[in-house]
Each structure stands twice: as C-alpha cells, then as structure tokens.
Design an enzyme around this catalytic site. Structure first.
Site, PDB file in Angstrom:
ATOM      1  N   TYR A  92       0.781  -1.356   0.078  1.00  0.00           N
ATOM      2  CA  TYR A  92      -0.073   0.103   0.333  1.00  0.00           C
ATOM      3  C   TYR A  92       0.929   1.117   0.101  1.00  0.00           C
ATOM      4  O   TYR A  92       1.876   1.005   0.606  1.00  0.00           O
ATOM      5  CB  TYR A  92      -1.188  -0.024   1.167  1.00  0.00           C
ATOM      6  CG  TYR A  92      -1.940   1.075   1.364  1.00  0.00           C
ATOM      7  CD1 TYR A  92      -1.457   2.216   2.552  1.00  0.00           C
ATOM      8  CD2 TYR A  92      -3.167   1.085   0.913  1.00  0.00           C
ATOM      9  CE1 TYR A  92      -2.536   3.194   2.563  1.00  0.00           C
ATOM     10  CE2 TYR A  92      -3.948   2.272   0.712  1.00  0.00           C
ATOM     11  CZ  TYR A  92      -3.497   3.024   1.409  1.00  0.00           C
ATOM     12  OH  TYR A  92      -4.204   4.486   1.545  1.00  0.00           O
ATOM     13  N   ASP A 129       9.638   2.710  -0.434  1.00  0.00           N
ATOM     14  CA  ASP A 129       8.493   3.108  -0.271  1.00  0.00           C
ATOM     15  C   ASP A 129       9.080   3.274   1.582  1.00  0.00           C
ATOM     16  O   ASP A 129       8.291   1.650   2.173  1.00  0.00           O
ATOM     17  CB  ASP A 129       6.692   3.056  -0.639  1.00  0.00           C
ATOM     18  CG  ASP A 129       5.888   3.400   0.440  1.00  0.00           C
ATOM     19  OD1 ASP A 129       4.544   3.387   0.371  1.00  0.00           O
ATOM     20  OD2 ASP A 129       6.463   4.274   1.242  1.00  0.00           O
ATOM     21  N   LYS A 154       4.856   9.351   8.154  1.00  0.00           N
ATOM     22  CA  LYS A 154       4.483   9.452   9.407  1.00  0.00           C
ATOM     23  C   LYS A 154       5.368  10.023  10.883  1.00  0.00           C
ATOM     24  O   LYS A 154       5.597  10.520  11.320  1.00  0.00           O
ATOM     25  CB  LYS A 154       4.552   7.385   9.215  1.00  0.00           C
ATOM     26  CG  LYS A 154       3.511   6.484   8.782  1.00  0.00           C
ATOM     27  CD  LYS A 154       3.618   5.262   8.869  1.00  0.00           C
ATOM     28  CE  LYS A 154       2.440   4.647   7.965  1.00  0.00           C
ATOM     29  NZ  LYS A 154       1.453   4.591   8.467  1.00  0.00           N
TER      30      LYS A 154
HETATM   31  P1  KE4 Z   1      -0.524   8.280   4.429  1.00  0.00           P
HETATM   32  O1  KE4 Z   1      -1.264   9.169   3.220  1.00  0.00           O
HETATM   33  O2  KE4 Z   1      -1.483   7.748   5.149  1.00  0.00           O
HETATM   34  O3  KE4 Z   1      -0.371   9.393   5.296  1.00  0.00           O
HETATM   35  O4  KE4 Z   1       0.625   7.454   4.035  1.00  0.00           O
HETATM   36  C1  KE4 Z   1       0.491   6.135   3.325  1.00  0.00           C
HETATM   37  C2  KE4 Z   1       1.038   4.935   2.873  1.00  0.00           C
HETATM   38  C3  KE4 Z   1       2.206   5.122   2.099  1.00  0.00           C
HETATM   39  N1  KE4 Z   1       3.148   4.155   2.394  1.00  0.00           N
HETATM   40  C4  KE4 Z   1       3.555   2.880   3.910  1.00  0.00           C
HETATM   41  C5  KE4 Z   1       4.068   2.353   2.907  1.00  0.00           C
HETATM   42  C6  KE4 Z   1       1.915   3.150   4.170  1.00  0.00           C
HETATM   43  O5  KE4 Z   1       2.269   2.380   4.944  1.00  0.00           O
HETATM   44  C7  KE4 Z   1       1.144   4.367   3.667  1.00  0.00           C
HETATM   45  C8  KE4 Z   1      -0.201   3.809   5.245  1.00  0.00           C
HETATM   46  N2  KE4 Z   1      -0.169   3.069   6.347  1.00  0.00           N
HETATM   47  C9  KE4 Z   1      -1.781   3.138   6.929  1.00  0.00           C
HETATM   48  C10 KE4 Z   1      -1.462   2.429   7.642  1.00  0.00           C
HETATM   49  N3  KE4 Z   1      -1.655   0.200   6.898  1.00  0.00           N
HETATM   50  C11 KE4 Z   1      -1.891   4.770   7.413  1.00  0.00           C
HETATM   51  C12 KE4 Z   1      -3.724   4.298   8.253  1.00  0.00           C
HETATM   52  C13 KE4 Z   1      -4.271   4.388   7.193  1.00  0.00           C
HETATM   53  O6  KE4 Z   1      -4.702   4.290   6.377  1.00  0.00           O
HETATM   54  O7  KE4 Z   1      -5.552   5.448   7.938  1.00  0.00           O
END
Ligand code: KE4
Length: 428
Positions: free
Chosen positions: A143, A238, A266
């Site tokens: 993701y 990523d 994060k």
């Molecule tokens: P954000 O747009 O949510 O800040 O980041 C996206 C993203 C990109 N790459 C990786 C490896 C990530 O894990 C994420 C976001 N992680 C999720 C949890 N698995 C965020 C939690 C959510 O979607 O509320």
C-alpha cells in the site's frame, strides 16, 4: 465499558462517511464499534469512557517515542509562539532537509509534503517525468496511499475492506500499473521484459507493513536494485512506515540498498501531518520550479510540522541506542507470544523485524499476499476484541503491522502477554 464511544460513533456517522476520516479506523474487519480516543501519554491511550490501553498502533507508526513525548510537544509549543504556517520559505525547511539527508544519504534532495500518499504519488510522477516512461510496477498487498494508480491490488485498508481495486480508478490508470508478487523477482522480471522500455518505476515497501509485517527474502531487494539499474527503471523505496523506524536510516540502511528515490511519512512528522520524497539530485531537479514536473502543497514544510519532525529526527540522532532497545522489547513480545501459542498447541506465524511485528492466524510462513491471506481473519477479529477488553489496543485489522514504541515498558509487555494468553483461551 464503551457507552460513550458508541454514542460518539452514532453521531459521527451522521456527518462523516462511515464515521471515520480513514477507513481502517472503523473496525470494519474486526466488527464492533470503534473506540474514540481522548488522550495519549507515553505507551498509553485513553478513550472517551476512561478506559486505558497499551497502544500498539502509535497512530499507525508516527509515535516511535510514544504519545506526547516532551521533546516533541515542547518543540511544537515553542514554535507555536511564532508561527503555524506562512506559505513562504523558512529556515526550518532547510534544517529538516539537511536532517533527512544526513540520516539517509541516498536522499541528495528532498521535497516536503503533507502525507505519505502525496510523497508516493509525487515520487512516481517525477520518475515518469524523468524517464519519459508511463508504466509502474507495484506489489500485490503493498500500500502506497490512496492515489488512483496505487489502488490496484493494494494492501492495508484496501485489502482489509476487500477493495484492493477501488471503484473510481479509471481503466487507463489501472493499465499503467503492473502488479508483481512480493519476494518473487521472476514475477517482476516477466513484467519488465513484457513491457521493455516502458516501466518508469518500481515502487516497493522494502519491508511490508500493509499485509501485516512481511520481510524481504535474502536477495530480493538486491535483485530489484540490479534489475532497475540494468533496465533504467527508477527504484522507489516506500519508507513511509520503515523510515526512521527500522534504523536511523530506515530499511535502506538495514539492507544496505541504495534506491533512486525514497518516500517518507509518519515518524518524520512526530505526530503532525508530514510526508517527504527525495533521492537522486538529477531526478529531483526535474521538479518545478526548477524543472517541468509539477508538484505543490499549501502547507508543505510548514514551521509547526517542521518543528515536530526535526525534534523527532534530532532525538533519533542523539539516541541511536533506541533501535536496539526497540529490537529487544519487540523480540521479547515475540518470544513470549510464541511460548503461549505453543502451550495452546498453535504455531501461528509471527513476523518481526525491529519494532514491526505481526501475529498471523495461520501456521503458513507469510512471505507475500497469497500466504498472508491464508490467515483466519474472523479469529483475528475475536482476538482483537478480547485484547481490547483487556486494555491492549492493536491495529483493528489482520493485515497491518503492530508498532512498538520506546515508551512500551516491561510492565506493558507483561500485561500484553497475559492478555494474549487469556484472549487465546477465550477464542480457541
Ligand atoms: P498516508 O497518506 O496515510 O500518510 O500514507 C500512505 C502510506 C504510504 N506508504 C505506506 C507504506 C503506508 O503504510 C502508508 C499508510 N499506512 C496506513 C496504515 N497501514 C495508514 C493508516 C490509514 O490508512 O489510516
């Protein structure tokens, strides 16, 4: 126990789709009513009904040091006396860029954004702009945020909620996203050779968090690096989850691989909205206003977020021992859990690396999407609620990594192991 949260959720659902501002928070895959939090402190979170939890989410990764760490909160309150945002350049942004470059040498130039999604989206755009190619390769179950071209066999909430290929993503977008199998270099090679000269970038979670924690097999990342170098493909790590979590230089330092571009989020925001993408200067110089690849953001690099992020990164620089501390704590949890599992005659798979860990309700080794989905998600749902009742807050989804913070104490671990044993007893 959850009366106020139940009321709040009913209210929230009237105004917010699904009652949440991000799907994974809705408890859809574990059932039941999401818990509304009101306060965090160290390793604990407290909900609207006054229940206390040991927190294993840490806001899905940002809270490496636990909630409300004084180093972070004092940096924010100090900056707050002068600014929130100008929309004009500030020295804070130079300091942040230098901190990232100092910790992650492959990042010769960096651009701040406001989320991991933005970072990954922009990294792909600049890779396409630099190579003049259109296709990208991602991995099933990984993701990279919710940009259209990533929501193809995506992990995290998309996988949990069964929408890995979301409606609203156009066919043309989907056609330019090729999907390979994690830990299977042959699956990548076949896509590359079938689309010779058309692949702009391969984007990968160097350690996956979004299928649950899945670790690269020896040689996989090295093979990816070699293939990209040979074929003129931009390798994007990523590191939104792994950056500054697995080591002060992220997964790329741990595995000694130099990607062409990296994305972050994060932890670098210390709990405030921050993302970043960066890497080879020759690629990053393609970005406006220097080059033709456009990318922008009103609040990108705002002083308040930079204050929180640089306080976090400076803390990491001043306390490099925190990573061995996190490793020891997380290993202890794994070892104790495995002992308990064995006492129930269960050999559930636990994947762990540094302070990322996942308990899969399957006895199969979990090394990719296919093996991850052999997990019994219903059983995980029951387990989640048994742990919640006992004051342990896990990610409300099987396909998520747990995150251990430096604030997790030996007492917290003891409480968690006891809750784990009682929860297994209750569900098996
Ligand atoms: P954000 O747009 O949510 O800040 O980041 C996206 C993203 C990109 N790459 C990786 C490896 C990530 O894990 C994420 C976001 N992680 C999720 C949890 N698995 C965020 C939690 C959510 O979607 O509320």
């Amino acid at each position: 126990m959850f009366e106020k949260s139940i009321k709040l959720f009913q209210e929230a659902e009237k105004y917010i789709p699904g009652g949440v501002n991000s799907p994974v928070r809705a408890f859809k895959s574990v059932g039941g009513n999401p818990v509304f939090m009101v306060r965090g402190n160290g390793s604990k979170m407290y909900d609207a009904d006054g229940n206390e939890y040991v927190d294993f989410i840490g806001s899905w990764g940002p809270h490496l040091l636990g909630h409300n760490h004084p180093v972070i909160t004092s940096a924010i309150s100090e900056k707050l006396k002068f600014a929130t945002s100008f929309g004009a350049p500030t020295e804070d942004e130079i300091n942040m860029a230098k901190l990232i470059n100092g910790l992650v040498p492959s990042v010769e130039m960096v651009r701040m954004v406001n989320s991991g999604t933005e970072a990954c989206m922009a990294a792909v755009r600049v890779a396409r702009g630099f190579t003049g190619r259109e296709k990208i390769i991602k991995f099933e179950g990984c993701y990279h945020g919710h940009a259209d071209f990533f929501l193809i066999k995506a992990g995290s909430g998309a996988l949990t909620l069964g929408v890995p290929n979301s409606p609203g993503v156009t066919v043309s977008n989907a056609n330019d996203t090729l999907v390979a199998r994690y830990n299977d270099i042959k699956s990548v090679e076949s896509l590359v050779f079938a689309n010779k000269g058309q692949v702009a970038a391969i984007i990968v979670e160097p350690v996956v968090g979004n299928m649950g924690c899945v670790i690269p097999k020896p040689g996989f990342l090295e093979d990816l690096r070699e293939l990209c170098t040979k074929e003129g493909i931009i390798l994007i790590f990523d590191e939104v989850m792994t950056g500054f979590r697995l080591s002060k230089g992220g997964a790329q330092e741990l595995f000694r691989i130099k990607p062409d571009l990296s994305t972050f989020g994060k932890i670098i925001g210390g709990g405030l909205p921050v993302g970043a993408f960066g890497g080879r200067a020759d690629i990053m110089r393609k970005l406006a206003p220097l080059g033709p690849v456009y990318q922008a953001g009103t609040l990108s690099g705002n002083p308040l977020a930079m204050a929180a992020g640089s306080a976090m990164l400076n803390y990491i620089i001043d306390n490099p021992g925190l990573y061995s501390e996190l490793e020891a704590k997380t290993k202890k949890i794994q070892d104790e859990f495995e002992k308990v599992n064995k006492s129930f005659g269960k050999d559930y798979t636990i994947n762990r690396i540094g302070s990322m860990i996942s308990l899969f309700f399957t006895s199969e080794p979990v090394s990719d999407f296919e093996s991850a989905v052999t997990s019994d998600t219903n059983l995980f749902g029951k387990y989640f609620h048994e742990m919640l009742k006992r004051g342990i807050y896990l990610p409300p989804a099987q396909f998520e990594s747990w995150f251990i913070s430096t604030a997790i104490s030996d007492m917290d671990i003891e409480k968690t192991v006891k809750a784990h044993e009682e929860s297994l007893k209750a569900i098996l």
